[in-house]
Design a protein around this motif. Structure first.
Motif, mmCIF file in Angstrom:
data_model
loop_
_atom_site.group_PDB
_atom_site.id
_atom_site.type_symbol
_atom_site.label_atom_id
_atom_site.label_comp_id
_atom_site.label_asym_id
_atom_site.label_seq_id
_atom_site.Cartn_x
_atom_site.Cartn_y
_atom_site.Cartn_z
ATOM 1 N N TRP A 208 2.176 -39.437 33.910
ATOM 2 C CA TRP A 208 2.153 -38.276 34.781
ATOM 3 C C TRP A 208 2.568 -38.677 36.179
ATOM 4 N N GLY A 209 3.703 -38.166 36.669
ATOM 5 C CA GLY A 209 4.126 -38.460 38.028
ATOM 6 C C GLY A 209 3.139 -37.945 39.054
ATOM 7 N N ALA A 210 2.528 -36.799 38.769
ATOM 8 C CA ALA A 210 1.560 -36.222 39.700
ATOM 9 C C ALA A 210 0.387 -37.159 39.950
ATOM 10 N N ALA A 211 0.117 -38.063 39.007
ATOM 11 C CA ALA A 211 -1.019 -38.970 39.148
ATOM 12 C C ALA A 211 -0.848 -39.950 40.297
ATOM 13 N N SER A 212 0.382 -40.113 40.801
ATOM 14 C CA SER A 212 0.585 -40.932 41.983
ATOM 15 C C SER A 212 0.162 -40.190 43.245
ATOM 16 N N VAL A 213 0.301 -38.864 43.241
ATOM 17 C CA VAL A 213 0.035 -38.046 44.424
ATOM 18 C C VAL A 213 -1.407 -37.538 44.434
ATOM 19 N N ILE A 214 -1.882 -37.071 43.279
ATOM 20 C CA ILE A 214 -3.241 -36.517 43.181
ATOM 21 C C ILE A 214 -4.025 -37.272 42.105
ATOM 22 N N PRO A 215 -4.180 -38.583 42.242
ATOM 23 C CA PRO A 215 -4.803 -39.378 41.180
ATOM 24 C C PRO A 215 -6.229 -38.954 40.849
ATOM 25 N N GLU A 216 -7.013 -38.603 41.861
ATOM 26 C CA GLU A 216 -8.408 -38.248 41.599
ATOM 27 C C GLU A 216 -8.502 -36.991 40.746
ATOM 28 N N LEU A 217 -7.690 -35.978 41.070
ATOM 29 C CA LEU A 217 -7.686 -34.747 40.278
ATOM 30 C C LEU A 217 -7.218 -35.007 38.852
ATOM 31 N N CYS A 218 -6.184 -35.832 38.712
ATOM 32 C CA CYS A 218 -5.645 -36.126 37.376
ATOM 33 C C CYS A 218 -6.667 -36.873 36.526
ATOM 34 N N ALA A 219 -7.357 -37.841 37.124
ATOM 35 C CA ALA A 219 -8.364 -38.600 36.388
ATOM 36 C C ALA A 219 -9.533 -37.708 35.997
ATOM 37 N N GLU A 220 -9.943 -36.832 36.911
ATOM 38 C CA GLU A 220 -11.036 -35.904 36.608
ATOM 39 C C GLU A 220 -10.635 -34.954 35.484
ATOM 40 N N PHE A 221 -9.402 -34.478 35.539
ATOM 41 C CA PHE A 221 -8.918 -33.551 34.517
ATOM 42 C C PHE A 221 -8.924 -34.217 33.144
ATOM 43 N N TYR A 222 -8.451 -35.461 33.085
ATOM 44 C CA TYR A 222 -8.466 -36.177 31.805
ATOM 45 C C TYR A 222 -9.893 -36.319 31.289
ATOM 46 N N ASN A 223 -10.810 -36.700 32.150
ATOM 47 C CA ASN A 223 -12.187 -36.907 31.719
ATOM 48 C C ASN A 223 -12.797 -35.613 31.171
ATOM 49 N N VAL A 224 -12.533 -34.519 31.858
ATOM 50 C CA VAL A 224 -13.078 -33.233 31.422
ATOM 51 C C VAL A 224 -12.464 -32.809 30.085
ATOM 52 N N MET A 225 -11.156 -32.973 29.951
ATOM 53 C CA MET A 225 -10.469 -32.492 28.754
ATOM 54 C C MET A 225 -10.629 -33.424 27.555
ATOM 55 N N ALA A 226 -10.402 -34.719 27.767
ATOM 56 C CA ALA A 226 -10.318 -35.653 26.640
ATOM 57 C C ALA A 226 -11.639 -36.334 26.308
ATOM 58 N N VAL A 227 -12.484 -36.501 27.306
ATOM 59 C CA VAL A 227 -13.755 -37.203 27.075
ATOM 60 C C VAL A 227 -14.886 -36.199 26.877
ATOM 61 N N GLU A 228 -15.067 -35.318 27.854
ATOM 62 C CA GLU A 228 -16.147 -34.338 27.752
ATOM 63 C C GLU A 228 -15.781 -33.158 26.858
ATOM 64 N N LYS A 229 -14.482 -32.951 26.653
ATOM 65 C CA LYS A 229 -13.964 -31.869 25.808
ATOM 66 C C LYS A 229 -14.499 -30.503 26.262
ATOM 67 N N ASP A 230 -14.454 -30.308 27.570
ATOM 68 C CA ASP A 230 -14.936 -29.075 28.193
ATOM 69 C C ASP A 230 -13.725 -28.236 28.592
ATOM 70 N N LEU A 231 -13.301 -27.354 27.696
ATOM 71 C CA LEU A 231 -12.102 -26.557 27.945
ATOM 72 C C LEU A 231 -12.300 -25.569 29.091
ATOM 73 N N VAL A 232 -13.506 -25.071 29.256
ATOM 74 C CA VAL A 232 -13.752 -24.105 30.330
ATOM 75 C C VAL A 232 -13.554 -24.767 31.686
ATOM 76 N N ARG A 233 -14.180 -25.910 31.886
ATOM 77 C CA ARG A 233 -13.992 -26.646 33.131
ATOM 78 C C ARG A 233 -12.546 -27.122 33.261
ATOM 79 N N GLY A 234 -11.932 -27.498 32.127
ATOM 80 C CA GLY A 234 -10.538 -27.929 32.149
ATOM 81 C C GLY A 234 -9.617 -26.844 32.663
ATOM 82 N N ARG A 235 -9.865 -25.610 32.236
ATOM 83 C CA ARG A 235 -9.033 -24.491 32.709
ATOM 84 C C ARG A 235 -9.196 -24.295 34.212
ATOM 85 N N GLU A 236 -10.411 -24.454 34.708
ATOM 86 C CA GLU A 236 -10.642 -24.301 36.148
ATOM 87 C C GLU A 236 -9.859 -25.348 36.933
ATOM 88 N N LEU A 237 -9.878 -26.588 36.461
ATOM 89 C CA LEU A 237 -9.133 -27.650 37.140
ATOM 90 C C LEU A 237 -7.627 -27.424 37.021
#
Length: 308
Positions: A208-237
């Motif tokens: 993800w190229g965006a991960a160079s610019v907004i790394p914290e958001l990208c890492a949080e998004f991955y954790n919510v989607m792939a680890v916590e599997k929280d689609l509701v929070r994922g949509r918000e992010l």
């Protein structure tokens, strides 16, 4: 045969340049600390975002080595090693192994599409010469090569290709490979605006190229989607992230990523010519998108004053 499975978000990183557009190797440490320090899981230097087509062979080696050194084992590094000739791709792959890269990312020869059998021979020759996992860089817009799901599997069975970065934008094909060919090849997303779709489908990660610019958001998004599997929070992010991704895909990618890095305070200099810097209007629009997403922007107050 070397194999490798990747998880998480890997930043498709830039090649920092000085104002004179010479390599800025010390600037790589700044990029790496920004990206890893904000939770991103890996680095991919020497790809399209890294402007590899503007670099000499020696410069490509220097950049890959500098990123491996800066990462210092904290996260995996997948070094770009694609080339127009098999000989050069082998040389870059051998160098990547020597410097300690975890894998290489190889785009097929991109000046005129080659038949599938010739492409398999290309990757097989690299695999025979160097025992290192290969990530196939699927970039049909540049290469003219569109593989079928069965061909992805065959390529992986016959070579060291163990994963592929999908920048093709065909979400249906990606899903088919992910769910029905995963025993042969790992499907990783490489299309910014399809990141939500890919993680929701069950992909283990992406570049993800965006991960160079907004790394914290990208890492949080991955954790919510792939680890916590929280689609509701994922949509918000994703409502915060998607406008940024769509913006990135609206301009020359290397130029707009460089602009984003400048806005968040980790400047990598200009892109190399013929790519030129973007306008002040684009700068203001990008800054506003970042601010709307909660990202701290350098000079935000001045930009806001100009907008008013």
């Amino acid at each position: 045969m070397s194999t490798q499975k990747f998880t998480g978000i890997f930043a498709a990183v830039v090649t920092p340049f000085t104002a004179e557009r010479e390599l800025d190797l010390p600037g790589i440490q700044r990029q790496v600390d920004h990206i890893i320090g904000n939770g991103v899981h890996g680095l991919v230097p020497g790809g399209s975002t890294g402007e590899f087509t503007t670099l000499t062979l020696e410069e490509r080696k220097q950049v890959n080595a500098a990123y491996v050194e800066a990462a210092a084992g904290r996260v995996p590094v997948v070094a770009g090693a694609g080339a127009l000739s098999t000989t050069e791709a082998i040389e870059l792959t051998a160098h990547a192994k020597k410097i300690g890269a975890d894998a290489v990312m190889i785009v097929p020869p991109f000046y005129g599409a080659i038949p599938f059998d010739e492409m398999v021979d290309h990757f097989a020759a690299i695999s025979e010469a160097v025992d290192l996992p290969i990530m196939y860089y699927n970039l049909p817009e540049a290469t003219g090569i569109e593989l079928t799901p069965d061909q992805f599997s065959e390529l992986a069975r016959r070579t060291n290709v163990s994963s592929y970065k999908d920048t093709g934008g065909d979400a249906s094909k990606f899903a088919q490979i992910l769910h029905h060919h995963g025993d042969d090849i790992q499907a990783l997303n490489g299309f910014d605006t399809l990141t939500f779709d890919a993680l929701a489908l069950g992909a283990q990660g992406g570049m993800w190229g965006a991960a160079s610019v907004i790394p914290e958001l990208c890492a949080e998004f991955y954790n919510v989607m792939a680890v916590e599997k929280d689609l509701v929070r994922g949509r918000e992010l994703w409502q915060k992230i998607h406008p940024i991704c769509a913006f990135l895909e609206s301009y020359n990618y290397a130029a707009v990523i460089n602009l984003g890095l400048e806005l968040v305070g980790v400047s990598a200099g200009p892109a190399r010519l013929p790519i030129q810097s973007l306008s002040e209007e684009v700068r203001r629009d990008f800054a506003q998108l970042l601010i709307d997403a909660g990202v701290e922007v350098v000079g935000a107050s001045e930009l806001a004053a100009v907008s008013r």
